[in-house]
Scaffold this active site. Sequence first.
Site, mmCIF file in Angstrom:
data_model
loop_
_atom_site.group_PDB
_atom_site.id
_atom_site.type_symbol
_atom_site.label_atom_id
_atom_site.label_comp_id
_atom_site.label_asym_id
_atom_site.label_seq_id
_atom_site.Cartn_x
_atom_site.Cartn_y
_atom_site.Cartn_z
ATOM 1 N N GLU A 378 0.839 -1.193 0.000
ATOM 2 C CA GLU A 378 0.000 0.000 0.000
ATOM 3 C C GLU A 378 0.882 1.255 0.000
ATOM 4 O O GLU A 378 1.762 1.387 0.871
ATOM 5 C CB GLU A 378 -0.904 -0.025 1.232
ATOM 6 C CG GLU A 378 -1.939 -1.139 1.153
ATOM 7 C CD GLU A 378 -2.421 -1.625 2.522
ATOM 8 O OE1 GLU A 378 -2.230 -0.914 3.519
ATOM 9 O OE2 GLU A 378 -2.980 -2.741 2.572
ATOM 10 N N LEU A 407 -6.086 -1.963 -1.020
ATOM 11 C CA LEU A 407 -5.941 -2.021 0.433
ATOM 12 C C LEU A 407 -6.477 -3.362 0.961
ATOM 13 O O LEU A 407 -7.585 -3.443 1.481
ATOM 14 C CB LEU A 407 -6.671 -0.833 1.071
ATOM 15 C CG LEU A 407 -6.171 -0.366 2.430
ATOM 16 C CD1 LEU A 407 -6.773 0.976 2.791
ATOM 17 C CD2 LEU A 407 -6.398 -1.357 3.544
ATOM 18 N N SER A 408 -5.692 -4.386 0.782
ATOM 19 C CA SER A 408 -6.070 -5.707 1.280
ATOM 20 C C SER A 408 -4.794 -6.481 1.562
ATOM 21 O O SER A 408 -4.083 -6.889 0.640
ATOM 22 C CB SER A 408 -6.916 -6.452 0.246
ATOM 23 O OG SER A 408 -6.958 -7.831 0.581
ATOM 24 N N GLU A 409 -4.502 -6.663 2.839
ATOM 25 C CA GLU A 409 -3.272 -7.377 3.194
ATOM 26 C C GLU A 409 -3.355 -8.834 2.768
ATOM 27 O O GLU A 409 -2.359 -9.426 2.361
ATOM 28 C CB GLU A 409 -3.005 -7.264 4.698
ATOM 29 C CG GLU A 409 -2.537 -5.883 5.127
ATOM 30 C CD GLU A 409 -3.620 -4.815 5.119
ATOM 31 O OE1 GLU A 409 -4.816 -5.179 5.111
ATOM 32 O OE2 GLU A 409 -3.291 -3.612 5.134
ATOM 33 N N TYR A 435 -1.174 -4.454 10.821
ATOM 34 C CA TYR A 435 -2.021 -4.645 9.646
ATOM 35 C C TYR A 435 -1.666 -5.904 8.858
ATOM 36 O O TYR A 435 -2.213 -6.149 7.780
ATOM 37 C CB TYR A 435 -2.000 -3.375 8.784
ATOM 38 C CG TYR A 435 -2.368 -2.151 9.607
ATOM 39 C CD1 TYR A 435 -3.322 -2.267 10.628
ATOM 40 C CD2 TYR A 435 -1.750 -0.936 9.426
ATOM 41 C CE1 TYR A 435 -3.636 -1.189 11.428
ATOM 42 C CE2 TYR A 435 -2.069 0.155 10.221
ATOM 43 C CZ TYR A 435 -3.015 0.016 11.230
ATOM 44 O OH TYR A 435 -3.332 1.080 12.031
ATOM 45 N N HIS A 478 -0.090 1.243 15.476
ATOM 46 C CA HIS A 478 1.132 1.449 14.684
ATOM 47 C C HIS A 478 2.388 1.007 15.401
ATOM 48 O O HIS A 478 3.468 1.091 14.849
ATOM 49 C CB HIS A 478 1.255 2.941 14.308
ATOM 50 C CG HIS A 478 0.074 3.442 13.559
ATOM 51 N ND1 HIS A 478 -0.996 4.062 14.170
ATOM 52 C CD2 HIS A 478 -0.241 3.365 12.253
ATOM 53 C CE1 HIS A 478 -1.913 4.369 13.262
ATOM 54 N NE2 HIS A 478 -1.469 3.949 12.089
#
Length: 674
Positions: A378, A407-409, A435, A478
């Site tokens: 991303e 946006l897709s891990e 994430y 984070h």
Amino acid sequence: MLDEIEEGTNRNRGSVPREHQVLYQFSARGHETAQIILGELLNGRHDGVGAYYRSRPLLLALGLRYDDAFGSPLGRAGGFSDGRDIGVVCNLPNRDGPIVLPMAGDVGSQYTPAAGWAQTITYHRDALNDASYAGSIAVATGGDGSVATNGFWSSLTIATTLNLPMLFYIEDNDLGISVRGDMQTPGGNIARNLASFTNLLVRDGNGCDPHETSALLQEAVAHVRGGNGPALVHLTVPRLSSHSGPDNQKGYRASSDIESDASRDPLPRLREYLVPAHMSDAAWSALEASVAAEVQVALEAARSRAMPDPATIAQFVFADEAPEVAEAFGGLTRAERAALGGTDVANEDGELLRFAEAIRRTLRHELTVNPKVVVFGEDVGRKGGVHLVSEGLQKQFGNARVFDTSLSEEGIIGRAVAMAIGGMMPVAEIQFRKYADPATEQLNNCGTMRWRTANRFAAPIVVRMPGGFGKDVGDPWHSVSDEVRFAHAYGWQVAMPSNAADAVGLLRAAMRGANPTIFFEHRSLLMTGDGSARYPGDDYVLPFGRARIVLSGADVTLVSWGAMVHRCTEAASSFGRQVELIDLRTIAPWDRACVLTSVTKTGRCLIVHEDNLTAGFGAEIAGTVAQEAFWYLDAPVERLAPRDIPMPYHPHLLAAVLPDVPEIVSRIEAILRV
Ligand SMILES: Cc1ncc(C[n+]2csc(CCOP(=O)(O)OP(=O)(O)O)c2C)c(N)n1
């Protein structure tokens, strides 16, 4: 066919008693005719399929041998997995024809690797100019339940946004295990709902009608092969058996429903369609008899196969580089890796670089010397990543090699897996450690792939992942560290460098290696000059499992990794030569010998880490030291780590959670007093 025999319901040969030699079974009866028609159309040199446990008819059409189809559910030696995986979870390595990517037990997990195979086709065709990939397609097959999964939607987004050569083939029997299709899809028909999806040809039909099935699939395959983008074909089929061996359908299916499904059996319809219009009754009967005979011979061959050998069970968790061991399908070849080479001798006079710059320079060099390398994630392309580690690389190497993803891990890791199987070296970035959570299934399946396919397939990918506390900032999203999960997962190497030079060597080792790697980039090192070091050279490779003795000392061994090494260094500096500080550099594998040698000398051990205390990696080290060096210990083995509290936001709170220099000093003092 085996399932029919096991269930005693073989259409052709009457009832056969159960022997319970197959421990897990999923029948494809009712789905088989349409699958075989699909299989007949997959004749591209590099066609690839992501399939699922009900897909064996398709595999038979693609070249699966009958004795493998029997031998694997019997758990015999050889076959898909050498007795390691359930026989319905299959794979089909095929270097010169369609391949079936290793299946997995998780419903929906086949989709994103199939999208990755489609992108692999376009990469070989367009970036590597390999004409043999022109016209090849990727296919993902799944049931009506699977279209409710994240993997389905993630791969649909990937295929349609990138205009990939990908066919979605949905076989709708209106049942999950017991749950009806309208719980998986509003209205129960995914094709109807997707009719207005941009950039997707959608076709809907009856999978029991051979003519209609064939026409729809031919149209869709031609569309995708012709470079017109992805397509989805939805076919209704009956489920003519229970969901799986143990399921008896009681409680969720009325007998009228089972009977109505039985009346839709596609095989008699196929016969009606073919006889007498295309073949005589006698020819059909002769074909049936010859197939039954062939199947019987294969069954006997499978039954006479050896049992799998328990002595081999530990092999292939990681790559086995012995020359006599065949190469798996996937990753750089041995010859490619040998040509890239590398040295573990660092250049001492290199330019002083910050941590992020060192990683960027390593990526840039590997992109230059190895055309199989791609870097993505991303915001990784145009922006250069939210930590700017890949800044400028897209400009230099182009959008095919350094690119942004949706946006897709799960999509990022699933596609990386298939790219690696296709011989590429994918370097995927997960924006922050936390994430990676949505990608857990793909990460776990990647780690076990080599073992569960008994070295038929491997997917050595590199996953870069910033994590840990930042410069005076933290929070539960984070700043997660949680590296121990990857050390606990099977088949992964895990690097946690504390400085730029080690980062260069470990990242390059991973990118020229044969095993999947989690590469942690500590946020505080990305944000500060703490991890700065001299660039050790363009060919510097640091082998995994080799710790560094940062400071030599006689009285206590201090073990750490990642950013905590810097706090430990500062703390140790007030003890002169009493403290021996070890930077593990990698936690999977970890350098047991270095730690044990040190503890047998010092008699004391303190482990400092940022991950949770409970079941953190320090517990593994403490357990090992207690077991292996017990008689050398003068004090209990100690651990200093956050007390199972998530990372907080306010700097005061963050400071209260993280081990700091005064705390490390006082723990060392206490240990030295024992
Ligand atoms: C991620 C995941 N969740 C649940 C299961 C258990 N499970 C196995 S098959 C299945 C139903 C799948 O239905 P569908 O996709 O329609 O395929 P079908 O079996 O009907 O061909 C479920 C819930 C699983 N294997 N994986």
